[in-house]
Design an enzyme around this catalytic site. Structure first.
Site, PDB file in Angstrom:
ATOM      1  N   ASP A 131       0.837  -1.213   0.000  1.00 40.41           N
ATOM      2  CA  ASP A 131       0.000   0.000   0.000  1.00 40.41           C
ATOM      3  C   ASP A 131       0.864   1.253   0.000  1.00 40.41           C
ATOM      4  O   ASP A 131       0.477   2.282  -0.547  1.00 40.41           O
ATOM      5  CB  ASP A 131      -0.925  -0.021   1.219  1.00 40.41           C
ATOM      6  CG  ASP A 131      -1.838  -1.227   1.178  1.00 40.41           C
ATOM      7  OD1 ASP A 131      -2.622  -1.327   0.216  1.00 40.41           O
ATOM      8  OD2 ASP A 131      -1.747  -2.083   2.069  1.00 40.41           O
ATOM      9  N   GLY A 182      -5.575  -5.270   1.903  1.00 39.17           N
ATOM     10  CA  GLY A 182      -6.471  -6.398   1.600  1.00 39.17           C
ATOM     11  C   GLY A 182      -6.726  -7.281   2.809  1.00 39.17           C
ATOM     12  O   GLY A 182      -7.428  -8.293   2.710  1.00 39.17           O
ATOM     13  N   GLU A 235       0.990 -12.660   4.998  1.00 47.19           N
ATOM     14  CA  GLU A 235       2.002 -12.058   4.121  1.00 47.19           C
ATOM     15  C   GLU A 235       3.325 -11.900   4.866  1.00 47.19           C
ATOM     16  O   GLU A 235       4.402 -12.168   4.320  1.00 47.19           O
ATOM     17  CB  GLU A 235       1.510 -10.702   3.620  1.00 47.19           C
ATOM     18  CG  GLU A 235       0.336 -10.825   2.647  1.00 47.19           C
ATOM     19  CD  GLU A 235      -0.314  -9.511   2.283  1.00 47.19           C
ATOM     20  OE1 GLU A 235      -1.053  -9.494   1.296  1.00 47.19           O
ATOM     21  OE2 GLU A 235      -0.101  -8.506   2.986  1.00 47.19           O
TER      22      GLU A 235
HETATM   23  C1  5RP Z   1      -2.980  -7.094   0.999  1.00 42.11           C
HETATM   24  C2  5RP Z   1      -1.809  -6.229   0.727  1.00 42.11           C
HETATM   25  C3  5RP Z   1      -1.637  -5.743  -0.671  1.00 42.11           C
HETATM   26  O1  5RP Z   1      -0.359  -6.064  -1.093  1.00 42.11           O
HETATM   27  C4  5RP Z   1      -1.812  -4.254  -0.692  1.00 42.11           C
HETATM   28  O2  5RP Z   1      -3.068  -3.935  -0.118  1.00 42.11           O
HETATM   29  C5  5RP Z   1      -1.719  -3.706  -2.101  1.00 42.11           C
HETATM   30  O3  5RP Z   1      -2.829  -4.101  -2.834  1.00 42.11           O
HETATM   31  P1  5RP Z   1      -3.093  -3.611  -4.308  1.00 42.11           P
HETATM   32  O4  5RP Z   1      -2.108  -4.295  -5.186  1.00 42.11           O
HETATM   33  O5  5RP Z   1      -4.529  -4.031  -4.565  1.00 42.11           O
HETATM   34  O6  5RP Z   1      -2.964  -2.111  -4.323  1.00 42.11           O
HETATM   35  O7  5RP Z   1      -1.018  -5.915   1.568  1.00 42.11           O
HETATM   36  O8  5RP Z   1      -3.091  -7.410   2.367  1.00 42.11           O
END
Ligand code: 5RP
Length: 221
Positions: free
Chosen positions: A86, A99, A105
């Protein structure tokens, strides 16, 4: 297709060069950028023996594309993990968890030799914290964690109607200006009831691939 989606597709394609061996068991993250990666992953199918997935959603997509998904406990250390973020600073320290998959992760990042982060240029920041910091919390600790976070200067907000793959809640913390990511990562993790927070300073990326109008930039840690 909008410009950001195009950049996500470009950086996903660029990540394929890291599939540089055969019979690889690779970690795959979560989110819309990673979804672009999963869509092009069949191009390197002959190099991939199996994937370790960071979320139920990613598992579903990987299986749809015909990939084997294994549990991390069955694989041992991974050579490669690819995931989005993010926010990313100039030292490859990240905020993740938009997400809600931050805990799995972070576990996969910790268990991997090389964490390659894939982002479009909109994710790059000087100081982490404009994006609300996700924290995975055991449900009964919601109020306690919220009060403690407020004392640290953040504004906690429950992510309404969301349960993580681990059965927990997410508190998003607004208005943080994260000058010392390592210290804040440790401090938040020490609050009783916190499972994991979305600062990836201990588990920062080995390299970040950044999609820009001028092409793909590689930022080494
Ligand atoms: C999910 C994450 C994603 O990597 C992060 O939210 C980025 O998402 P996007 O590629 O949809 O911008 O940490 O937990």
């Amino acid at each position: 297709m909008n410009k950001q989606q195009e950049l996500k597709q470009q950086v996903a394609l660029a990540a394929l060069e890291y599939f540089d061996d055969y019979d690889m068991v690779v970690g795959i993250g979560t989110g819309s950028t990673v979804n672009c990666l999963i869509d092009v992953l069949p191009k390197v199918r002959n190099r991939i023996e199996a994937c370790v997935s960071s979320s139920e959603e990613t598992t579903r997509r990987l299986k749809e594309h015909g990939f084997h998904v294994r549990e991390l406990n069955q694989t041992g250390p991974l050579s490669l993990y690819i995931d989005g973020a993010d926010e990313c600073d100039s030292h490859n320290r990240l905020i993740k968890g938009g997400g809600g998959a931050l805990t799995r992760e972070k576990i996969i990042a910790a268990a991997s030799d090389k964490f390659i982060c894939i982002v479009d240029e909109s994710k790059m920041v000087k100081v982490l914290g404009k994006f609300p910091l996700p924290i995975e919390v055991i449900p009964m600790a919601q109020s306690h964690v919220g009060r403690t976070i407020a004392k640290l200067g953040g504004q906690p907000q429950l992510r309404e109607g969301f349960t993580t793959d681990n059965g927990n809640i997410i508190i998003d913390v607004h208005n943080l200006h994260i000058i010392n990511p390592l210290e804040l990562e440790d401090k938040i993790n020490s609050i009783a009831g916190v499972v994991c927070n979305g600062i990836f300073a201990h588990q920062k990326a080995f390299s970040t691939l950044i999609a820009t109008d001028a092409g793909i930039m590689t930022q080494k840690a």
